[in-house]
Design a protein around this motif. Structure first.
Motif, PDB file in Angstrom:
ATOM      1  N   ALA A  43     -59.683  16.664 -39.688  1.00 49.88           N
ATOM      2  CA  ALA A  43     -59.496  16.228 -38.302  1.00 49.88           C
ATOM      3  C   ALA A  43     -59.223  17.421 -37.386  1.00 49.88           C
ATOM      4  CB  ALA A  43     -58.354  15.216 -38.221  1.00 49.88           C
ATOM      5  N   ARG A  44     -58.360  18.335 -37.829  1.00 49.59           N
ATOM      6  CA  ARG A  44     -58.055  19.511 -37.003  1.00 49.59           C
ATOM      7  C   ARG A  44     -59.270  20.430 -36.888  1.00 49.59           C
ATOM      8  NH1 ARG A  44     -53.110  18.924 -39.833  1.00 49.59           N
ATOM      9  NH2 ARG A  44     -53.627  20.541 -41.339  1.00 49.59           N
ATOM     10  N   LEU A  45     -59.969  20.632 -38.008  1.00 53.27           N
ATOM     11  CA  LEU A  45     -61.144  21.506 -38.004  1.00 53.27           C
ATOM     12  C   LEU A  45     -62.225  20.942 -37.086  1.00 53.27           C
ATOM     13  CD1 LEU A  45     -62.694  23.948 -39.183  1.00 53.27           C
ATOM     14  CD2 LEU A  45     -63.445  22.438 -41.026  1.00 53.27           C
ATOM     15  N   HIS A  46     -62.495  19.635 -37.203  1.00 56.35           N
ATOM     16  CA  HIS A  46     -63.577  19.058 -36.416  1.00 56.35           C
ATOM     17  C   HIS A  46     -63.243  18.996 -34.932  1.00 56.35           C
ATOM     18  CE1 HIS A  46     -65.051  17.349 -40.433  1.00 56.35           C
ATOM     19  NE2 HIS A  46     -65.713  18.438 -40.125  1.00 56.35           N
ATOM     20  N   ALA A  47     -61.952  18.881 -34.589  1.00 52.23           N
ATOM     21  CA  ALA A  47     -61.572  18.973 -33.175  1.00 52.23           C
ATOM     22  C   ALA A  47     -61.908  20.372 -32.639  1.00 52.23           C
ATOM     23  CB  ALA A  47     -60.086  18.667 -33.005  1.00 52.23           C
ATOM     24  N   ALA A  48     -61.679  21.386 -33.461  1.00 50.60           N
ATOM     25  CA  ALA A  48     -61.966  22.758 -33.037  1.00 50.60           C
ATOM     26  C   ALA A  48     -63.468  23.043 -32.977  1.00 50.60           C
ATOM     27  CB  ALA A  48     -61.284  23.748 -33.989  1.00 50.60           C
ATOM     28  N   LEU A  49     -64.266  22.312 -33.772  1.00 48.08           N
ATOM     29  CA  LEU A  49     -65.716  22.531 -33.804  1.00 48.08           C
ATOM     30  C   LEU A  49     -66.470  21.670 -32.784  1.00 48.08           C
ATOM     31  CD1 LEU A  49     -66.333  22.534 -37.685  1.00 48.08           C
ATOM     32  CD2 LEU A  49     -66.235  24.528 -36.163  1.00 48.08           C
ATOM     33  N   ALA A  50     -65.775  20.754 -32.103  1.00 50.54           N
ATOM     34  CA  ALA A  50     -66.441  19.751 -31.269  1.00 50.54           C
ATOM     35  C   ALA A  50     -67.309  20.339 -30.171  1.00 50.54           C
ATOM     36  CB  ALA A  50     -65.405  18.808 -30.665  1.00 50.54           C
ATOM     37  N   SER A  51     -66.948  21.493 -29.646  1.00 53.46           N
ATOM     38  CA  SER A  51     -67.710  22.058 -28.526  1.00 53.46           C
ATOM     39  C   SER A  51     -68.878  22.933 -28.959  1.00 53.46           C
ATOM     40  CB  SER A  51     -66.774  22.874 -27.619  1.00 53.46           C
ATOM     41  OG  SER A  51     -66.237  23.973 -28.356  1.00 53.46           O
ATOM     42  N   LEU A  79     -80.320  26.127 -37.259  1.00 53.21           N
ATOM     43  CA  LEU A  79     -80.634  25.878 -38.667  1.00 53.21           C
ATOM     44  C   LEU A  79     -80.572  24.398 -39.018  1.00 53.21           C
ATOM     45  CD1 LEU A  79     -77.780  25.439 -40.606  1.00 53.21           C
ATOM     46  CD2 LEU A  79     -77.418  27.686 -39.624  1.00 53.21           C
ATOM     47  N   LEU A  80     -80.054  23.567 -38.107  1.00 49.25           N
ATOM     48  CA  LEU A  80     -80.015  22.123 -38.337  1.00 49.25           C
ATOM     49  C   LEU A  80     -81.104  21.403 -37.556  1.00 49.25           C
ATOM     50  CD1 LEU A  80     -76.179  21.344 -38.361  1.00 49.25           C
ATOM     51  CD2 LEU A  80     -77.738  21.603 -40.284  1.00 49.25           C
ATOM     52  N   SER A  81     -82.249  22.034 -37.414  1.00 50.98           N
ATOM     53  CA  SER A  81     -83.370  21.367 -36.766  1.00 50.98           C
ATOM     54  C   SER A  81     -83.846  20.218 -37.646  1.00 50.98           C
ATOM     55  CB  SER A  81     -84.533  22.344 -36.559  1.00 50.98           C
ATOM     56  OG  SER A  81     -85.103  22.695 -37.812  1.00 50.98           O
ATOM     57  N   ALA A  82     -84.489  19.244 -37.027  1.00 51.43           N
ATOM     58  CA  ALA A  82     -84.988  18.085 -37.782  1.00 51.43           C
ATOM     59  C   ALA A  82     -85.920  18.527 -38.905  1.00 51.43           C
ATOM     60  CB  ALA A  82     -85.695  17.121 -36.840  1.00 51.43           C
ATOM     61  N   ALA A  83     -86.763  19.522 -38.638  1.00 49.85           N
ATOM     62  CA  ALA A  83     -87.702  19.984 -39.656  1.00 49.85           C
ATOM     63  C   ALA A  83     -86.979  20.609 -40.841  1.00 49.85           C
ATOM     64  CB  ALA A  83     -88.687  20.982 -39.058  1.00 49.85           C
ATOM     65  N   VAL A 139     -70.968   5.281 -36.961  1.00 45.41           N
ATOM     66  CA  VAL A 139     -69.937   6.166 -36.442  1.00 45.41           C
ATOM     67  C   VAL A 139     -69.986   6.115 -34.927  1.00 45.41           C
ATOM     68  CG1 VAL A 139     -69.179   8.559 -36.266  1.00 45.41           C
ATOM     69  CG2 VAL A 139     -70.027   7.678 -38.447  1.00 45.41           C
ATOM     70  N   GLN A 140     -68.848   5.874 -34.323  1.00 48.12           N
ATOM     71  CA  GLN A 140     -68.764   5.876 -32.868  1.00 48.12           C
ATOM     72  C   GLN A 140     -68.277   7.255 -32.423  1.00 48.12           C
ATOM     73  OE1 GLN A 140     -69.851   3.212 -31.155  1.00 48.12           O
ATOM     74  NE2 GLN A 140     -70.294   2.287 -33.136  1.00 48.12           N
ATOM     75  N   GLY A 141     -69.004   7.873 -31.549  1.00 49.67           N
ATOM     76  CA  GLY A 141     -68.595   9.179 -31.053  1.00 49.67           C
ATOM     77  C   GLY A 141     -69.801  10.041 -30.806  1.00 49.67           C
ATOM     78  N   PRO A 142     -69.598  11.112 -30.051  1.00 50.25           N
ATOM     79  CA  PRO A 142     -70.728  12.005 -29.750  1.00 50.25           C
ATOM     80  C   PRO A 142     -71.112  12.816 -30.978  1.00 50.25           C
ATOM     81  CG  PRO A 142     -68.685  12.897 -28.874  1.00 50.25           C
ATOM     82  CD  PRO A 142     -68.358  11.534 -29.406  1.00 50.25           C
ATOM     83  N   PRO A 143     -72.376  13.191 -31.087  1.00 55.75           N
ATOM     84  CA  PRO A 143     -72.792  14.047 -32.205  1.00 55.75           C
ATOM     85  C   PRO A 143     -72.074  15.393 -32.127  1.00 55.75           C
ATOM     86  CG  PRO A 143     -74.702  13.146 -31.055  1.00 55.75           C
ATOM     87  CD  PRO A 143     -73.499  12.838 -30.213  1.00 55.75           C
ATOM     88  N   GLN A 144     -71.710  15.930 -33.284  1.00 52.08           N
ATOM     89  CA  GLN A 144     -71.106  17.257 -33.316  1.00 52.08           C
ATOM     90  C   GLN A 144     -71.281  17.866 -34.694  1.00 52.08           C
ATOM     91  OE1 GLN A 144     -66.572  16.418 -33.142  1.00 52.08           O
ATOM     92  NE2 GLN A 144     -66.838  18.104 -34.587  1.00 52.08           N
ATOM     93  N   VAL A 145     -71.039  19.165 -34.792  1.00 49.30           N
ATOM     94  CA  VAL A 145     -71.055  19.858 -36.075  1.00 49.30           C
ATOM     95  C   VAL A 145     -69.880  19.359 -36.902  1.00 49.30           C
ATOM     96  CG1 VAL A 145     -70.710  22.093 -37.193  1.00 49.30           C
ATOM     97  CG2 VAL A 145     -72.149  21.928 -35.158  1.00 49.30           C
TER      98      VAL A 145
END
Length: 200
Positions: free
Chosen positions: A101-109, A115-119, A171-177
């Motif tokens: 939870a703490r890590l993903h809050a820091a990665l949200a922006s 490298l995570l392209s659909a292809a 999952v409810q929420g904006p896409p993020q890393v």
């Protein structure tokens, strides 16, 4: 656990570790205050992770900082280096979730990495690649071992993925890393803050 061959002398030298002895450290090698680990085929992800962890600040979490080679590279001949953090993996599930939870809050922006392209995602046939597509509903029934992407999976993994797929919820929420392998990268040392050694 298979221990890889130790990093060759030229790799240690390029990371400024010429005089450091390499000792096994899980699936990696520790050279004093630095840990060297093999980067299999994912140099782009290793470089992205290094650039993120270089500046990432997460309250209550120790982050393994990447170590550049003497010529500025993050990956040298298939090896990457990070600062050594005291700790071991433990089944402290509630604490891993709190760390997430703490890590993903820091990665949200963070923007979506190239490298995570659909292809690139659809081309992955390794276990984590198939698991990602199933988890997010991009591939609903990849579980035929004889052919297709799941051919790379072992039969126990196929059964486990089938069971887990039935438990998916939207999952409810904006896409993020998000970190895809926390249990492989979170370390604990008594009452010290948990440590994250990589972002996958």
């Amino acid at each position: 656990m298979n221990i890889p061959e130790p990093p060759p002398p030229h790799v240690r030298a390029t990371f400024g570790l010429r005089d450091s002895e390499a000792e096994p450290y899980g699936s990696k090698w520790r050279c004093g205050t630095v840990v060297l680990g093999p980067v299999r085929d994912d140099h782009a992800r290793a470089t992205w992770s290094a650039q993120v962890r270089l500046v990432l600040d997460v309250e209550g979490v120790r982050i393994a900082r990447p170590v550049r080679s003497t010529d500025g590279r993050w990956v040298v001949s298939g090896w990457a280096a990070d600062t050594y953090l005291v700790g071991v993996g433990e089944p402290r599930h509630d604490e891993v979730l709190a760390t997430a939870a703490r890590l993903h809050a820091a990665l949200a922006s963070l923007p979506r990495p190239a490298l995570l392209s659909a292809a690139s995602i659809s081309a992955r046939v390794d276990t984590l690649g198939v698991a990602d597509r199933v988890a997010w509903g991009e591939e609903l029934e990849p579980f035929t071992v004889a052919a297709g992407p799941a051919a790379a999976l072992d039969p126990p993994s196929v059964g486990l993925f089938r069971d887990l797929a039935r438990g998916r919820r939207r999952v409810q929420g904006p896409p993020q890393v998000v970190h895809g392998d926390l249990y492989g990268t979170v370390l604990f040392a008594g009452s010290a803050e948990p440590a994250v050694t990589d972002i996958t």
